[in-house]
Design an enzyme around this catalytic site. Structure first.
Site, PDB file in Angstrom:
ATOM      1  CB  THR A 135      -7.388  -5.220   9.967  1.00  0.00           C
ATOM      2  OG1 THR A 135      -7.905  -6.410   9.355  1.00  0.00           O
ATOM      3  CG2 THR A 135      -7.705  -4.024   9.092  1.00  0.00           C
ATOM      4  CG  PHE A 184     -13.388   2.002   6.697  1.00  0.00           C
ATOM      5  CD1 PHE A 184     -12.881   1.406   5.546  1.00  0.00           C
ATOM      6  CD2 PHE A 184     -14.008   1.191   7.650  1.00  0.00           C
ATOM      7  CE1 PHE A 184     -12.997   0.038   5.328  1.00  0.00           C
ATOM      8  CE2 PHE A 184     -14.124  -0.187   7.440  1.00  0.00           C
ATOM      9  CZ  PHE A 184     -13.620  -0.757   6.278  1.00  0.00           C
ATOM     10  NE  ARG A 230      -2.538  -5.413   7.283  1.00  0.00           N
ATOM     11  CZ  ARG A 230      -3.673  -5.976   6.897  1.00  0.00           C
ATOM     12  NH1 ARG A 230      -4.230  -6.926   7.649  1.00  0.00           N
ATOM     13  NH2 ARG A 230      -4.262  -5.603   5.777  1.00  0.00           N
ATOM     14  NE  ARG A 252      -6.795 -12.297   5.597  1.00  0.00           N
ATOM     15  CZ  ARG A 252      -7.445 -11.127   5.490  1.00  0.00           C
ATOM     16  NH1 ARG A 252      -7.319 -10.379   4.390  1.00  0.00           N
ATOM     17  NH2 ARG A 252      -8.204 -10.697   6.452  1.00  0.00           N
ATOM     18  CD  GLU A 290      -9.044  -9.405  -3.584  1.00  0.00           C
ATOM     19  OE1 GLU A 290      -7.875  -9.716  -3.234  1.00  0.00           O
ATOM     20  OE2 GLU A 290      -9.938  -9.109  -2.773  1.00  0.00           O
ATOM     21  CE1 TYR A 336      -9.564  -2.740   0.110  1.00  0.00           C
ATOM     22  CE2 TYR A 336      -8.732  -0.861  -1.117  1.00  0.00           C
ATOM     23  CZ  TYR A 336      -8.513  -1.946  -0.282  1.00  0.00           C
ATOM     24  OH  TYR A 336      -7.252  -2.225   0.164  1.00  0.00           O
ATOM     25  CE  LYS A 344      -4.017  -2.210   2.210  1.00  0.00           C
ATOM     26  NZ  LYS A 344      -5.017  -2.115   3.306  1.00  0.00           N
ATOM     27  CG  ASN A 391      -3.755  -2.063   6.844  1.00  0.00           C
ATOM     28  OD1 ASN A 391      -3.624  -1.773   5.659  1.00  0.00           O
ATOM     29  ND2 ASN A 391      -4.788  -2.741   7.309  1.00  0.00           N
ATOM     30  CG  HIS A 432      -5.496  -6.321  -0.279  1.00  0.00           C
ATOM     31  ND1 HIS A 432      -6.727  -6.351   0.313  1.00  0.00           N
ATOM     32  CD2 HIS A 432      -5.528  -7.244  -1.268  1.00  0.00           C
ATOM     33  CE1 HIS A 432      -7.483  -7.254  -0.315  1.00  0.00           C
ATOM     34  NE2 HIS A 432      -6.775  -7.807  -1.283  1.00  0.00           N
TER      35      HIS A 432
HETATM   36  P1  RTP Z   1      -7.150  -6.004   3.372  1.00  0.00           P
HETATM   37  O1  RTP Z   1      -8.502  -6.242   2.758  1.00  0.00           O
HETATM   38  O2  RTP Z   1      -6.559  -4.668   2.977  1.00  0.00           O
HETATM   39  O3  RTP Z   1      -6.202  -7.116   3.175  1.00  0.00           O
HETATM   40  O4  RTP Z   1      -7.298  -5.898   4.938  1.00  0.00           O
HETATM   41  P2  RTP Z   1      -8.262  -6.686   5.902  1.00  0.00           P
HETATM   42  O5  RTP Z   1      -8.955  -7.787   5.172  1.00  0.00           O
HETATM   43  O6  RTP Z   1      -7.429  -7.013   7.083  1.00  0.00           O
HETATM   44  O7  RTP Z   1      -9.281  -5.544   6.279  1.00  0.00           O
HETATM   45  P3  RTP Z   1     -10.739  -5.218   5.697  1.00  0.00           P
HETATM   46  O8  RTP Z   1     -11.709  -5.337   6.811  1.00  0.00           O
HETATM   47  O9  RTP Z   1     -10.984  -5.968   4.429  1.00  0.00           O
HETATM   48  O10 RTP Z   1     -10.602  -3.671   5.368  1.00  0.00           O
HETATM   49  C1  RTP Z   1      -9.982  -3.247   4.179  1.00  0.00           C
HETATM   50  C2  RTP Z   1      -9.028  -2.120   4.487  1.00  0.00           C
HETATM   51  O11 RTP Z   1      -9.764  -0.972   4.877  1.00  0.00           O
HETATM   52  C3  RTP Z   1      -8.994  -0.209   5.810  1.00  0.00           C
HETATM   53  N1  RTP Z   1      -9.747  -0.075   7.049  1.00  0.00           N
HETATM   54  N2  RTP Z   1      -9.884   1.063   7.671  1.00  0.00           N
HETATM   55  N3  RTP Z   1     -10.625   3.088   9.473  1.00  0.00           N
HETATM   56  C4  RTP Z   1     -11.011   1.845   9.708  1.00  0.00           C
HETATM   57  O12 RTP Z   1     -11.666   1.522  10.681  1.00  0.00           O
HETATM   58  C5  RTP Z   1     -10.624   0.815   8.743  1.00  0.00           C
HETATM   59  N4  RTP Z   1     -10.948  -0.465   8.812  1.00  0.00           N
HETATM   60  C6  RTP Z   1     -10.385  -1.020   7.722  1.00  0.00           C
HETATM   61  C7  RTP Z   1      -7.694  -0.951   6.017  1.00  0.00           C
HETATM   62  O13 RTP Z   1      -6.717  -0.413   5.102  1.00  0.00           O
HETATM   63  C8  RTP Z   1      -8.064  -2.361   5.650  1.00  0.00           C
HETATM   64  O14 RTP Z   1      -6.918  -3.102   5.304  1.00  0.00           O
HETATM   65 MG    MG Z   2     -10.056  -7.529   3.341  1.00  0.00          MG
END
Ligand code: RTP
Ligand code: MG
Length: 140
Positions: free
Chosen positions: A93, A59, A104, A87, A128, A51, A11, A114, A117
């Site tokens: 996250t 967010f 992370r 993962r 994807e 997304y 990222k 973070n 992805h």
């Molecule tokens: P990713 O998709 O990026 O691999 O991460 P993840 O599964 O761990 O997290 P996900 O719930 O899918 O959220 C996607 C990305 O959104 C951002 N985020 N911001 N501000 C917030 O509360 C918040 N929560 C998530 C993060 O960049 C997250 O990786």
């Molecule tokens: Mg995700």
């Protein structure tokens, strides 16, 4: 265990700090092989589409701003049980919840910035990968 593929993004917070190599090294040390890689600026349309599952989340707007704020490196990773393996090395996250030794925990700045992805299922990985790569750009 089967050799599978997953999709990864380094990222903008990580490319800005010149951590492309450091993050990739952690992926490789975890048993993943980079079989496709390119550095791009994501367009807003591209980020919103990628997304789309998060469209209703509070967010979403900030996430799209962040993901288009600088270059990203999109990669296809191959390895045994690649989705789960990736993962695990990514960590939680929110870096505050991530385990020692994860990408992370080591590098992320915040729950949003973070650093990486990673796809969360084989099905999403396939979608994807196809979103960013043509078949002939992937060399296994
Ligand atoms: P990713 O998709 O990026 O691999 O991460 P993840 O599964 O761990 O997290 P996900 O719930 O899918 O959220 C996607 C990305 O959104 C951002 N985020 N911001 N501000 C917030 O509360 C918040 N929560 C998530 C993060 O960049 C997250 O990786
Ligand atoms: Mg995700």
């Amino acid at each position: 265990m089967a050799v599978t593929r997953t999709f990864s993004i380094i990222k903008p917070d990580a490319t800005r700090r010149n951590l492309t190599g450091a993050v990739t090294k952690m992926l490789e040390d975890a048993g993943l092989r980079v079989v496709a890689s390119k550095r791009i600026m994501m367009s807003r349309d591209q980020a919103e589409g990628f997304y789309a599952v998060h469209k209703e989340r509070p967010f979403f707007g900030e996430l799209v701003d962040f993901m288009t704020s600088g270059p990203v490196v999109v990669q296809v990773l191959e390895g045994e049980d690649a989705v789960k393996r990736n993962r695990a090395v990514m960590g939680a996250t929110n870096p505050a919840d991530a385990e020692e030794g994860t990408i992370r925990k080591t590098y992320a700045e915040s729950i949003e910035a973070n650093s990486v992805h990673g796809s969360d299922s084989d099905e999403n990985a396939a979608t994807e990968i196809a979103y960013f790569f043509d078949k002939d750009e992937i060399v296994g």
